[in-house]
Design an enzyme around this catalytic site. Structure first.
Site, PDB file in Angstrom:
ATOM      1  N   HIS A 178       0.841  -1.208   0.000  1.00  0.00           N
ATOM      2  CA  HIS A 178       0.000   0.000   0.000  1.00  0.00           C
ATOM      3  C   HIS A 178       0.871   1.252   0.000  1.00  0.00           C
ATOM      4  CE1 HIS A 178      -3.084   2.912   1.360  1.00  0.00           C
ATOM      5  NE2 HIS A 178      -3.969   2.010   0.994  1.00  0.00           N
ATOM      6  N   ILE A 200       1.875   4.786   1.228  1.00  0.00           N
ATOM      7  CA  ILE A 200       0.971   5.681   1.953  1.00  0.00           C
ATOM      8  C   ILE A 200       0.360   4.895   3.109  1.00  0.00           C
ATOM      9  CG2 ILE A 200      -1.175   7.010   1.822  1.00  0.00           C
ATOM     10  CD1 ILE A 200      -0.576   7.584  -1.091  1.00  0.00           C
ATOM     11  N   GLY A 242      -5.618   4.862   5.592  1.00  0.00           N
ATOM     12  CA  GLY A 242      -6.426   5.727   6.437  1.00  0.00           C
ATOM     13  C   GLY A 242      -7.047   4.996   7.613  1.00  0.00           C
ATOM     14  N   VAL A 243      -7.416   3.736   7.412  1.00  0.00           N
ATOM     15  CA  VAL A 243      -8.036   2.982   8.513  1.00  0.00           C
ATOM     16  C   VAL A 243      -7.044   2.768   9.655  1.00  0.00           C
ATOM     17  CG1 VAL A 243      -9.758   1.842   7.086  1.00  0.00           C
ATOM     18  CG2 VAL A 243      -7.497   0.820   7.295  1.00  0.00           C
ATOM     19  N   GLU A 260      -7.302   3.718  13.525  1.00  0.00           N
ATOM     20  CA  GLU A 260      -6.979   2.734  14.561  1.00  0.00           C
ATOM     21  C   GLU A 260      -5.977   3.299  15.562  1.00  0.00           C
ATOM     22  OE1 GLU A 260      -6.470  -0.607  16.916  1.00  0.00           O
ATOM     23  OE2 GLU A 260      -8.067  -0.133  15.493  1.00  0.00           O
TER      24      GLU A 260
END
Length: 227
Positions: free
Chosen positions: A129, A135, A138-139, A143
């Protein structure tokens, strides 16, 4: 009586013995020297041009030099560590590669906290990723702030030590800019509601990289896991 015939070699100059043709050898050398450049260009392929080296000018070097290591490191001198990585591990059950809070540098018990997440290329999610443009997902940013909220909740007076908070809901999430390896996320999470009887907590959070907002969470809901 047999007669004996004598042969004599004839030289143009009988008074001198034969000499090697020195002048001819000298002329051949001159001719070879003249033909050598032509022969080299005909049979040898030309070498590719050398890559041009871009040297930084003095002004460019001054623009990128921000100070020595001691000066730059002193910029974080005001960051007092409230919970270090070992104390966080005693509070949260998360372990590598899912321990996403490196330290807590500001804290009001039962209310809010500021934590730091140092993003490095060694984290396994960057292999996919993305392979050519790493990058932070976003999750995982969400978290990380949820874990910071967990530190607040698990240090509440009426919270049972060793409890595990499950993510129940998240709303109003906005990502403002990509987070990449080398970044340091400063996360601020505020506890907005805590119902000890039901084991339900609500919080909101925001994250910054280099003073710019990278992620914002309107509401996070957690529930204490029941045995």
């Amino acid at each position: 009586m047999s007669s004996k015939t004598t042969y004599k070699l004839f030289y143009p100059n009988t008074s001198s013995s034969p000499q090697p043709p020195q002048k001819i050898i000298m002329y051949l050398k001159i001719v070879l020297l003249l033909l050598l450049p032509l022969l080299s260009t005909s049979f040898v392929s030309p070498l590719p041009p050398l890559p041009s080296l871009k040297l930084h000018s003095e002004s460019e070097s001054h623009d990128t030099w921000k100070g020595d290591a001691k000066t730059l490191s002193s910029a974080t001198e005001a960051e007092e560590t409230v919970f270090d990585i070992n104390e966080i591990a005693e509070t949260l059950p998360h372990r590598y590669p899912f321990a996403l809070v490196d330290r807590v540098i500001s804290y009001i018990p039962g209310e809010k906290a500021v934590g730091v997440k140092c993003v490095t290329m060694n984290e396994p999610h960057f292999t996919g990723h993305f392979p050519n443009r790493p990058i932070m997902p976003g999750v995982l940013q969400v978290e990380a702030m949820a874990q910071l909220a967990g530190i607040i909740c698990l240090n509440l007076p009426d919270a049972e030590k060793g409890s595990v908070f499950f993510f129940a809901a998240v709303d109003g999430v906005k990502w403002k800019k990509p987070v990449t390896p080398g970044d340091k996320i400063y996360m601020e999470v505020e506890l907005t509601n805590w119902k000890a009887k039901f084991g339900i907590a609500k919080a909101k959070g925001v994250g910054y990289v280099d003073g710019q907002k990278c992620v914002e969470i309107g509401s996070m809901t957690f529930a204490v896991a029941k045995e």
